[in-house]
Design an enzyme around this catalytic site. Structure first.
Site, PDB file in Angstrom:
ATOM      1  N   ILE A 185      30.735  30.727  43.941  1.00 48.31           N
ATOM      2  CA  ILE A 185      29.683  29.826  43.484  1.00 48.31           C
ATOM      3  C   ILE A 185      29.883  29.457  42.014  1.00 48.31           C
ATOM      4  O   ILE A 185      29.773  30.299  41.121  1.00 48.31           O
ATOM      5  CB  ILE A 185      28.289  30.455  43.683  1.00 48.31           C
ATOM      6  CG1 ILE A 185      28.130  30.895  45.145  1.00 48.31           C
ATOM      7  CG2 ILE A 185      27.192  29.468  43.287  1.00 48.31           C
ATOM      8  CD1 ILE A 185      28.389  29.818  46.181  1.00 48.31           C
TER       9      ILE A 185
ATOM     10  N   GLU B 148      30.565  13.813  45.420  1.00 50.30           N
ATOM     11  CA  GLU B 148      31.134  15.117  45.116  1.00 50.30           C
ATOM     12  C   GLU B 148      32.662  15.057  45.150  1.00 50.30           C
ATOM     13  O   GLU B 148      33.340  15.629  44.281  1.00 50.30           O
ATOM     14  CB  GLU B 148      30.617  16.155  46.101  1.00 50.30           C
ATOM     15  CG  GLU B 148      29.131  16.452  45.945  1.00 50.30           C
ATOM     16  CD  GLU B 148      28.612  17.431  46.980  1.00 50.30           C
ATOM     17  OE1 GLU B 148      29.418  18.233  47.492  1.00 50.30           O
ATOM     18  OE2 GLU B 148      27.406  17.410  47.268  1.00 50.30           O
TER      19      GLU B 148
ATOM     20  N   HIS C 267      58.928  20.843  30.500  1.00 44.88           N
ATOM     21  CA  HIS C 267      58.722  21.777  29.391  1.00 44.88           C
ATOM     22  C   HIS C 267      59.687  22.968  29.455  1.00 44.88           C
ATOM     23  O   HIS C 267      59.854  23.677  28.462  1.00 44.88           O
ATOM     24  CB  HIS C 267      57.287  22.328  29.406  1.00 44.88           C
ATOM     25  CG  HIS C 267      56.267  21.431  28.798  1.00 44.88           C
ATOM     26  ND1 HIS C 267      55.798  20.298  29.416  1.00 44.88           N
ATOM     27  CD2 HIS C 267      55.614  21.515  27.599  1.00 44.88           C
ATOM     28  CE1 HIS C 267      54.884  19.726  28.655  1.00 44.88           C
ATOM     29  NE2 HIS C 267      54.759  20.428  27.544  1.00 44.88           N
TER      30      HIS C 267
ATOM     31  N   GLU D 121      30.363  31.064  52.002  1.00 42.39           N
ATOM     32  CA  GLU D 121      30.168  32.475  52.297  1.00 42.39           C
ATOM     33  C   GLU D 121      31.527  33.106  52.561  1.00 42.39           C
ATOM     34  O   GLU D 121      32.531  32.403  52.722  1.00 42.39           O
ATOM     35  CB  GLU D 121      29.240  32.642  53.502  1.00 42.39           C
ATOM     36  CG  GLU D 121      27.855  32.048  53.273  1.00 42.39           C
ATOM     37  CD  GLU D 121      26.943  32.146  54.490  1.00 42.39           C
ATOM     38  OE1 GLU D 121      25.779  31.721  54.382  1.00 42.39           O
ATOM     39  OE2 GLU D 121      27.407  32.631  55.553  1.00 42.39           O
TER      40      GLU D 121
END
Length: 385
Positions: free
Chosen positions: A158, A244, A340, A128
Site C-alpha cells: 500500500i 490511474e 554509462h 492483498e
C-alpha cells in the site's frame, strides 16, 4: 516533434515545480532513503505550493485547473530532478478523485481541504497477499452493524501506507452474490481502534516511496465513512482506471526523458579511447533509438491526455498507453545505463536509481500481462470456451 498541450502558464508552473523538487531532494534525500518514505511534512510543503489540488474545486482550496496537463508538467518536473512522485500521485490523482466523484457533500467538506493542504495524506488499499490484479478476489471483509461496519483483513503493497491519515479500503460487504458485486469502499481514518500499519518495506527501487502493510482487526467504521453506494466498489474502481494508468504512463515517459538527458550529458563528458563517448557510433545509434521511441511515446501520451480531459479515453486505450510507455521506459533506461558502463551501476549516478525505479511500472497499476488481456479482449480475442 512539437508538443501541443502546453502553453506559457504550464512552463511557468514547470519552473516553480522543478525548483521545489530540486530543493526538496537536496535537503531531504538522505532522510527519505533511510526512512523508506517521504516524510508527512513533504506533503504539507507541496500543499503550501498548491501542488496537491490541481483539479480540486476552489471551495476546498484547490486550483480547479480543469485539465490533467498540469499533472503532466508536475510529473515531468519531478522526473527531471529524479524525484519519484508515486506517493504524491496516489494521494492527488487516485484517492482524491474518488472523494470528488463519490463523496457526499459532508465527506468532501470533512476530508478534501486537508488533502489539498497536505495535512491529511491519502492512500487506497486494494492489494492483498493473495490478490494482486484480481480485485474480485479480495477477501478483506466488512460486516454490517446498526451504525456502520466492522472491518477485518489485511492489505499489502500500500503506497502511503505508513503516512496515510485516510485509507480508502476495498472490502467485501456481501459474500453471497457474484464476486464483483459484493465490494464496497470504506474510508478508514488514522487512530481508529484496530487499525495498524507496518513500517515501510524495503524495495528494489522507489526508495522514497512509502509502501507498507496494513491490518484491520475489528475496526469499527461508521456508516458515514462508506464512500459511494454499498456493493459498487468494483464499478467505481474500474471507472477511474484510465486516469490511474495514465498517471503511470506519464511518469514512465517523464523518467525516460530524464534518463536520456542525463545520458547525453554523461556521454559528452566521458572520455574513452582518446575521444568522447558521444563521438562513438554505437553511442550515437543507441541514444538515437532511445530518442525516437521516447518522442513517439510522448506523442501517444499527449494525445491520451487530451482524450482524458475530454472524457473519452477508454480503459482499453489507457491500457495500450500504459503497456507501450512502460515497455519503452524499460528498454530506454536499460540502454542508458549500458552507455554509462560500470559507473551506471554505481548509486552515485542517477541512472542507477532510474533503472531500479523503472522495473515496477510494468507491475503496479496492472501488470503488462493484464494490459495485454484487456487489449486482446477489446479485439474480440477472448479465450475460447
Amino acid at each position: 516533434m512539437r508538443r501541443r498541450i502546453f502553453d506559457q502558464e504550464h512552463e511557468d508552473f514547470r519552473r516553480t515545480a522543478r525548483e521545489f523538487f530540486r530543493r526538496e531532494r537536496a535537503r531531504n534525500a538522505e532522510q527519505w532513503s533511510s526512512e523508506g518514505r517521504m516524510d508527512h511534512a513533504f506533503f504539507e510543503r507541496a500543499g503550501d505550493l498548491g501542488l496537491l489540488g490541481l483539479r480540486a474545486p476552489e471551495e476546498f482550496g484547490g486550483s480547479d485547473t480543469g485539465t490533467y496537463t498540469y499533472n503532466v508538467v508536475l510529473s515531468e518536473a519531478a522526473a527531471a530532478e529524479n524525484v519519484s512522485l508515486v506517493g504524491l500521485r496516489v494521494h492527488a490523482e487516485v484517492v482524491m478523485p474518488y472523494l470528488l466523484k463519490y463523496g457526499t457533500p459532508e465527506q468532501k467538506k470533512r476530508w478534501l481541504p486537508g488533502m489539498v493542504a497536505g495535512t491529511k495524506v491519502g492512500a487506497i488499499a486494494m492489494s492483498e497477499a493473495d490478490t494482486g490484479s484480481d480485485l474480485a478476489g479480495i477477501s478483506a471483509r466488512a460486516t454490517r452493524t446498526p451504525d456502520g461496519y466492522v472491518l477485518n483483513g489485511a492489505k499489502t503493497f500500500i503506497t502511503n501506507g505508513s503516512n496515510a491519515d485516510l485509507v480508502v479500503v476495498v472490502a467485501r460487504t456481501d459474500t453471497a452474490g457474484e464476486r464483483r458485486s459484493g465490494l464496497s469502499l470504506l474510508v478508514v481514518e488514522s487512530g481508529m481502534e484496530g487499525f495498524t500499519r507496518g513500517k515501510p518495506v524495503p524495495k528494489l527501487g522507489l526508495k522514497y516511496s512509502d509502501t507498507a502493510e496494513l491490518s484491520f482487526d475489528d475496526v469499527r467504521v461508521p456508516a458515514e465513512n462508506l464512500l459511494g453506494e454499498e456493493g459498487r466498489a468494483f464499478e467505481y474502481l474500474t471507472s477511474n482506471l484510465p486516469q490511474e494508468r495514465m498517471s503511470i504512463a506519464v511518469g514512465a515517459v517523464a523518467m525516460t526523458r530524464a534518463a536520456l538527458s542525463r545520458t547525453i550529458d554523461y556521454a559528452r563528458e566521458r572520455q574513452l579511447f582518446g575521444t568522447s563517448l558521444a563521438s562513438l557510433q554505437n553511442t550515437r545509434f543507441v541514444l538515437a533509438e532511445v530518442a525516437a521511441e521516447l518522442e513517439v511515446a510522448e506523442q501517444v501520451v499527449d494525445n491520451a491526455v487530451v482524450e482524458l480531459d475530454e472524457g473519452v479515453l477508454t480503459p482499453e486505450d489507457a491500457a495500450k498507453v500504459k503497456l507501450f510507455t512502460t515497455e519503452v521506459q524499460a528498454r530506454a533506461v536499460d540502454k542508458c545505463l549500458q552507455v554509462h558502463g560500470g559507473y551506471g551501476y554505481m548509486s552515485e549516478y542517477d541512472i542507477s536509481s532510474m533503472y531500479a525505479d523503472a522495473r515496477v511500472t510494468r507491475i503496479y497499476g496492472g501488470t503488462s500481462e493484464v494490459m495485454k488481456v484487456i487489449i486482446s479482449r477489446s479485439l474480440g480475442l477472448g479465450a475460447s470456451r
